[in-house]
Design an enzyme around this catalytic site. Structure first.
Site, PDB file in Angstrom:
ATOM      1  N   GLU A 175       1.320  -0.944  -0.187  1.00 59.34           N
ATOM      2  CA  GLU A 175      -0.057   0.200  -0.277  1.00 59.34           C
ATOM      3  C   GLU A 175       0.823   1.064   0.315  1.00 59.34           C
ATOM      4  O   GLU A 175       1.368   1.281   0.593  1.00 59.34           O
ATOM      5  CB  GLU A 175      -1.500  -0.144   1.032  1.00 59.34           C
ATOM      6  CG  GLU A 175      -0.221   0.023   2.058  1.00 59.34           C
ATOM      7  CD  GLU A 175      -0.915   0.493   3.851  1.00 59.34           C
ATOM      8  OE1 GLU A 175      -1.395   1.983   3.900  1.00 59.34           O
ATOM      9  OE2 GLU A 175      -1.193   0.472   4.618  1.00 59.34           O
TER      10      GLU A 175
ATOM     11  N   LYS B  41      -2.214  -1.124  16.057  1.00 59.41           N
ATOM     12  CA  LYS B  41      -1.197   0.172  16.695  1.00 59.41           C
ATOM     13  C   LYS B  41      -1.990   0.070  17.615  1.00 59.41           C
ATOM     14  O   LYS B  41      -3.644   0.558  18.642  1.00 59.41           O
ATOM     15  CB  LYS B  41      -0.902   1.238  16.058  1.00 59.41           C
ATOM     16  CG  LYS B  41      -0.106   1.095  15.208  1.00 59.41           C
ATOM     17  CD  LYS B  41       0.828   2.799  14.919  1.00 59.41           C
ATOM     18  CE  LYS B  41       2.159   2.016  14.403  1.00 59.41           C
ATOM     19  NZ  LYS B  41       1.435   2.623  13.214  1.00 59.41           N
TER      20      LYS B  41
HETATM   21  N1  PSU Z   1      -1.451   1.356  11.025  1.00 63.81           N
HETATM   22  C1  PSU Z   1       0.120   1.846  11.056  1.00 63.81           C
HETATM   23  N2  PSU Z   1       0.486   2.290   9.804  1.00 63.81           N
HETATM   24  C2  PSU Z   1      -0.342   3.344   8.598  1.00 63.81           C
HETATM   25  C3  PSU Z   1      -2.147   2.926   8.419  1.00 63.81           C
HETATM   26  C4  PSU Z   1      -2.438   1.948   9.921  1.00 63.81           C
HETATM   27  O1  PSU Z   1       0.477   1.344  11.709  1.00 63.81           O
HETATM   28  O2  PSU Z   1       0.495   3.335   7.887  1.00 63.81           O
HETATM   29  C5  PSU Z   1      -2.407   3.564   7.725  1.00 63.81           C
HETATM   30  C6  PSU Z   1      -2.944   2.436   7.231  1.00 63.81           C
HETATM   31  O3  PSU Z   1      -2.941   2.982   5.086  1.00 63.81           O
HETATM   32  C7  PSU Z   1      -4.521   1.986   7.346  1.00 63.81           C
HETATM   33  C8  PSU Z   1      -5.123   3.149   7.213  1.00 63.81           C
HETATM   34  O4  PSU Z   1      -4.859   1.235   6.401  1.00 63.81           O
HETATM   35  O5  PSU Z   1      -4.039   4.235   8.307  1.00 63.81           O
HETATM   36  C9  PSU Z   1      -5.642   3.657   8.197  1.00 63.81           C
HETATM   37  O6  PSU Z   1      -6.947   4.470   8.534  1.00 63.81           O
HETATM   38  P1  PSU Z   1      -8.111   4.840   8.753  1.00 63.81           P
HETATM   39  O7  PSU Z   1      -8.101   4.852  10.553  1.00 63.81           O
HETATM   40  O8  PSU Z   1      -7.949   6.515   8.370  1.00 63.81           O
HETATM   41  O9  PSU Z   1      -8.507   4.096   8.064  1.00 63.81           O
END
Ligand code: PSU
Ligand code: MN
Length: 288
Positions: A10, A144
């Site tokens: 990604e 996380k």
């Molecule tokens: N968790 C991480 N690093 C990241 C992300 C999540 O440890 O960079 C990114 C991923 O692309 C994940 C997104 O899909 O954040 C989730 O964002 P949101 O909570 O806005 O859906």
């Protein structure tokens, strides 16, 4: 020569997950690891309104030059295409584009999940629902602990998403190898994992979450991490909305830990990419 099986990667971890200065090198590293382990890297993103699983190095360089790049999940993906924008793709949007391209395995760092702090409002990543829609096996190190790990695990269960531990019985918490939550099943070798993944993807047409804990040498100390997290939280101004909150907190953590959380983050992304490439290669061989 026959082409190698593809592993989706990604772009949001490059644009929003690590400091800009680390992004290009990380992308090159992941591509090399991918090839070394028998798979073709397929970097997913949106370039000038074109969704692609074949972002080139030049395209990525141009995207990284943009200071404020949009982050696409499944809800805003269509509008970003319509506007002919550049955008990076989260786990949810990457799964959608990978599935369309016929790619069955995708490696990342952590998935999005259920945020803490429900007293104010609900914030749940569209990553979780994406598993119910797109037939892709996603390798991650869990979520996380800035999120609510146990509620995220519960919601995956509610949505009926299979959660498979690779070499673990515990649902990992990104910087930490384990949490209070568990997995549905444990696999210890890539060949039997590939056999299961192949059967499950074609049986359900939905996604699978495979969790791979951070390598032991790079795991952070839990109480040390808690104190860094507290400090990083204090630095975020109140009322920061949805998609911006996580990147801000991550940047803050990298800063207050003097790079320790970033090193851990890079280590687990590499480890997940290696496992993902081996899984894609095994699936490729089985032809399933
Ligand atoms: N968790 C991480 N690093 C990241 C992300 C999540 O440890 O960079 C990114 C991923 O692309 C994940 C997104 O899909 O954040 C989730 O964002 P949101 O909570 O806005 O859906
Ligand atoms: Mn959100």
């Amino acid at each position: 020569m026959a082409s190698l099986p593809r592993l989706a990667l990604e772009s949001t971890i490059l644009t929003h997950g690590v400091p800009r200065s680390a992004a290009a090198e990380l992308a090159r590293d992941l591509s090399a690891l991918c090839r070394l382990n028998g798979a073709q890297p397929a970097l997913v993103g949106i370039f000038r309104g074109r969704p692609t699983a074949e972002l080139t190095e030049d395209e990525l360089t141009e995207m990284l030059r943009q200071s404020d790049i949009a982050k696409a999940n499944t809800s805003n993906l269509g509008v970003l295409l319509h506007r002919k924008a550049h955008a990076s793709t989260t786990v949810a949007a990457t799964m959608e584009i990978a599935a369309t391209a016929g790619i069955r395995v995708f490696a990342t760092g952590g998935i999005g999940g259920v945020h803490q702090g429900f007293a104010n409002h609900l914030d749940i990543s569209s990553d979780l629902a994406a598993f119910t829609r797109f037939p892709v096996a996603v390798i991650s190190s869990g979520v996380k602990s800035i999120l609510d790990v146990v509620s995220t695990r519960e919601l995956l269960e509610s949505l009926g998403v299979p959660v498979i531990g690779f070499g673990t019985d515990s649902f990992p918490a990104f910087y930490l190898r384990s949490s209070r939550a568990g997995v549905d099943a444990r696999f210890d070798d890539v060949a039997s994992l590939a056999e299961f993944v192949s059967a499950e993807l074609s049986r359900t047409g939905r996604g699978i979450l495979i969790v791979n804990p951070i390598p032991p040498a790079d795991e952070l100390n839990p109480s040390q991490f808690e104190s860094w997290l507290e400090e990083a939280r204090r630095r975020i101004p109140p009322g920061v909305p949805g998609r911006s909150a996580t990147p801000l907190l991550l940047g803050g953590l990298h800063e207050v830990s003097a790079g320790a959380t970033l090193r851990a983050n890079l280590s687990l992304i590499r480890s997940n990419t290696t496992l993902g490439a081996r899984l894609a290669a095994a699936l490729g061989v089985s032809g399933g």
